[in-house]
Design a protein around this motif. Structure first.
Motif, PDB file in Angstrom:
ATOM      1  N   GLU A  29       0.837  -1.202   0.000  1.00 33.39           N
ATOM      2  CA  GLU A  29       0.000   0.000   0.000  1.00 33.39           C
ATOM      3  C   GLU A  29       0.873   1.253   0.000  1.00 33.39           C
ATOM      4  N   ARG A  30       1.953   1.217   0.760  1.00 32.67           N
ATOM      5  CA  ARG A  30       2.871   2.362   0.797  1.00 32.67           C
ATOM      6  C   ARG A  30       3.541   2.544  -0.567  1.00 32.67           C
ATOM      7  N   PHE A  31       3.953   1.430  -1.190  1.00 31.66           N
ATOM      8  CA  PHE A  31       4.595   1.510  -2.505  1.00 31.66           C
ATOM      9  C   PHE A  31       3.622   2.079  -3.548  1.00 31.66           C
ATOM     10  N   GLU A  32       2.342   1.719  -3.432  1.00 34.67           N
ATOM     11  CA  GLU A  32       1.347   2.269  -4.355  1.00 34.67           C
ATOM     12  C   GLU A  32       1.207   3.777  -4.165  1.00 34.67           C
ATOM     13  N   ARG A  33       1.146   4.209  -2.902  1.00 33.02           N
ATOM     14  CA  ARG A  33       1.029   5.652  -2.637  1.00 33.02           C
ATOM     15  C   ARG A  33       2.237   6.410  -3.166  1.00 33.02           C
ATOM     16  N   ASP A  34       3.409   5.769  -3.115  1.00 30.87           N
ATOM     17  CA  ASP A  34       4.636   6.403  -3.578  1.00 30.87           C
ATOM     18  C   ASP A  34       4.854   6.247  -5.079  1.00 30.87           C
ATOM     19  N   GLY A  35       3.924   5.570  -5.743  1.00 30.85           N
ATOM     20  CA  GLY A  35       4.033   5.399  -7.191  1.00 30.85           C
ATOM     21  C   GLY A  35       4.996   4.314  -7.619  1.00 30.85           C
ATOM     22  N   LEU A  36       5.415   3.436  -6.692  1.00 28.73           N
ATOM     23  CA  LEU A  36       6.362   2.376  -7.022  1.00 28.73           C
ATOM     24  C   LEU A  36       5.669   1.115  -7.521  1.00 28.73           C
ATOM     25  N   LEU A  37       4.400   0.937  -7.179  1.00 26.80           N
ATOM     26  CA  LEU A  37       3.613  -0.186  -7.652  1.00 26.80           C
ATOM     27  C   LEU A  37       2.298   0.348  -8.215  1.00 26.80           C
ATOM     28  N   THR A  38       1.786  -0.370  -9.206  1.00 29.64           N
ATOM     29  CA  THR A  38       0.509   0.004  -9.814  1.00 29.64           C
ATOM     30  C   THR A  38      -0.533  -1.039  -9.442  1.00 29.64           C
ATOM     31  N   PRO A  39      -1.648  -0.647  -8.830  1.00 36.51           N
ATOM     32  CA  PRO A  39      -2.697  -1.614  -8.491  1.00 36.51           C
ATOM     33  C   PRO A  39      -3.113  -2.426  -9.716  1.00 36.51           C
ATOM     34  N   GLY A  40      -3.306  -3.720  -9.508  1.00 28.17           N
ATOM     35  CA  GLY A  40      -3.719  -4.590 -10.597  1.00 28.17           C
ATOM     36  C   GLY A  40      -2.584  -5.119 -11.447  1.00 28.17           C
ATOM     37  N   LYS A  41      -1.363  -4.626 -11.214  1.00 28.31           N
ATOM     38  CA  LYS A  41      -0.222  -5.049 -12.016  1.00 28.31           C
ATOM     39  C   LYS A  41       0.703  -6.012 -11.268  1.00 28.31           C
ATOM     40  N   TYR A  42       0.307  -6.392 -10.056  1.00 22.99           N
ATOM     41  CA  TYR A  42       1.152  -7.294  -9.272  1.00 22.99           C
ATOM     42  C   TYR A  42       0.265  -8.087  -8.317  1.00 22.99           C
ATOM     43  N   GLU A  43       0.837  -9.154  -7.768  1.00 19.38           N
ATOM     44  CA  GLU A  43       0.204  -9.907  -6.692  1.00 19.38           C
ATOM     45  C   GLU A  43       1.211 -10.064  -5.566  1.00 19.38           C
ATOM     46  N   LEU A  44       0.727 -10.080  -4.345  1.00 15.92           N
ATOM     47  CA  LEU A  44       1.566 -10.373  -3.186  1.00 15.92           C
ATOM     48  C   LEU A  44       1.265 -11.798  -2.752  1.00 15.92           C
ATOM     49  N   ILE A  45       2.250 -12.684  -2.890  1.00 13.26           N
ATOM     50  CA  ILE A  45       2.076 -14.094  -2.558  1.00 13.26           C
ATOM     51  C   ILE A  45       3.208 -14.532  -1.634  1.00 13.26           C
ATOM     52  N   GLU A  46       2.844 -14.872  -0.405  1.00 18.89           N
ATOM     53  CA  GLU A  46       3.801 -15.358   0.586  1.00 18.89           C
ATOM     54  C   GLU A  46       4.998 -14.426   0.722  1.00 18.89           C
ATOM     55  N   GLY A  47       4.726 -13.119   0.728  1.00 21.53           N
ATOM     56  CA  GLY A  47       5.772 -12.131   0.942  1.00 21.53           C
ATOM     57  C   GLY A  47       6.523 -11.718  -0.303  1.00 21.53           C
ATOM     58  N   ASP A  48       6.242 -12.347  -1.437  1.00 21.30           N
ATOM     59  CA  ASP A  48       6.900 -11.989  -2.700  1.00 21.30           C
ATOM     60  C   ASP A  48       5.961 -11.120  -3.541  1.00 21.30           C
ATOM     61  N   ILE A  49       6.494 -10.038  -4.078  1.00 22.66           N
ATOM     62  CA  ILE A  49       5.731  -9.177  -4.983  1.00 22.66           C
ATOM     63  C   ILE A  49       5.950  -9.695  -6.403  1.00 22.66           C
ATOM     64  N   LEU A  50       4.909 -10.227  -7.002  1.00 17.45           N
ATOM     65  CA  LEU A  50       5.009 -10.859  -8.310  1.00 17.45           C
ATOM     66  C   LEU A  50       4.371  -9.974  -9.369  1.00 17.45           C
ATOM     67  N   ARG A  51       5.156  -9.603 -10.350  1.00 13.30           N
ATOM     68  CA  ARG A  51       4.632  -8.774 -11.432  1.00 13.30           C
ATOM     69  C   ARG A  51       3.708  -9.606 -12.299  1.00 13.30           C
ATOM     70  N   LYS A  52       2.524  -9.078 -12.570  1.00 11.38           N
ATOM     71  CA  LYS A  52       1.594  -9.773 -13.445  1.00 11.38           C
ATOM     72  C   LYS A  52       2.048  -9.625 -14.886  1.00 11.38           C
ATOM     73  N   MET A  53       2.081 -10.748 -15.588  1.00  6.55           N
ATOM     74  CA  MET A  53       2.469 -10.714 -16.984  1.00  6.55           C
ATOM     75  C   MET A  53       1.299 -10.211 -17.831  1.00  6.55           C
TER      76      MET A  53
END
Length: 202
Positions: free
Chosen positions: A26-50
């Motif tokens: 959530e913090r990374f999204e607010r800072d513009g480092l992640l885009t909602p819907g473009k990644y998943e958080l699974i067991e602590g790993d941030i996985l980029r959606k292909m």
């Protein structure tokens, strides 16, 4: 004088790993480092959606249409986040391709569906098919989600996971494209696996 021979020391240090949390994302999204819907958080790993290829998009549309027909549009969620078990929620927020809900979608305008709100999950799997049938299946089993389907676009088969217990699905059956399966929540609605699959490429 005898000479001493030394064996090289083995480095048994485990690789450094940061386990990210939902709050981090959530913090990374607010800072513009992640885009909602473009990644998943699974067991602590941030996985980029292909990016979705046409077969994946086609199968998702077919599956969504069938689930809408069987359960009604008000009870079917497009790709979007869900909650899992309390012990996994901190470091996991999966986004299944299709989620069939026990309550109307309108009731989840501000919160994720929880495991007891979910009647069926469907993941459309191509490059991620082993991950979906391994890590994700175990994640969903720990949450005691009653039924999980993984549609394998490569082998053109449907893997049906049921009876979650002790962090594993006790029943896993594989159905070919000429076979039918009915969801537990709609036992009179048999679905031909080929109806979920894109046409075979020439």
């Amino acid at each position: 004088m005898p000479s001493a021979t030394y064996e090289p020391e083995l480095d048994t240090t485990r690789p450094f790993r940061i386990r990210w949390t939902r709050n981090d994302c959530e913090r990374f999204e607010r800072d513009g480092l992640l885009t909602p819907g473009k990644y998943e958080l699974i067991e602590g790993d941030i996985l980029r959606k292909m990016p979705q290829k046409r077969p994946h998009l086609f199968a998702t549309s077919l599956t969504l249409s069938l689930m809408n027909r069987i359960f009604g549009e008000d009870y079917v969620q497009l790709p979007g986040p869900i909650d899992v078990s309390p012990e996994d929620n901190l470091t996991s927020e999966p986004e299944p391709d299709v989620t069939v809900l026990a309550r109307p979608l309108a009731e989840f305008s501000a919160t994720n569906p929880r495991p007891d709100d979910i009647r069926l999950l469907v993941e459309i799997s191509d490059a991620t098919r082993y991950f979906d049938r391994g890590t994700k299946a175990n994640l969903y089993a720990r949450a005691e989600i009653v039924e999980y389907w993984s549609l394998d676009l490569v082998q053109r088969k449907l893997h049906v996971h049921r009876e979650p217990r002790d962090g594993k699905y006790q029943s896993v059956t594989v159905h070919g494209e000429n076979q039918s399966i009915a969801p537990l929540a709609a036992p009179d609605q048999a679905i031909l696996v080929s109806a979920l699959l894109p046409p075979k490429s020439e």
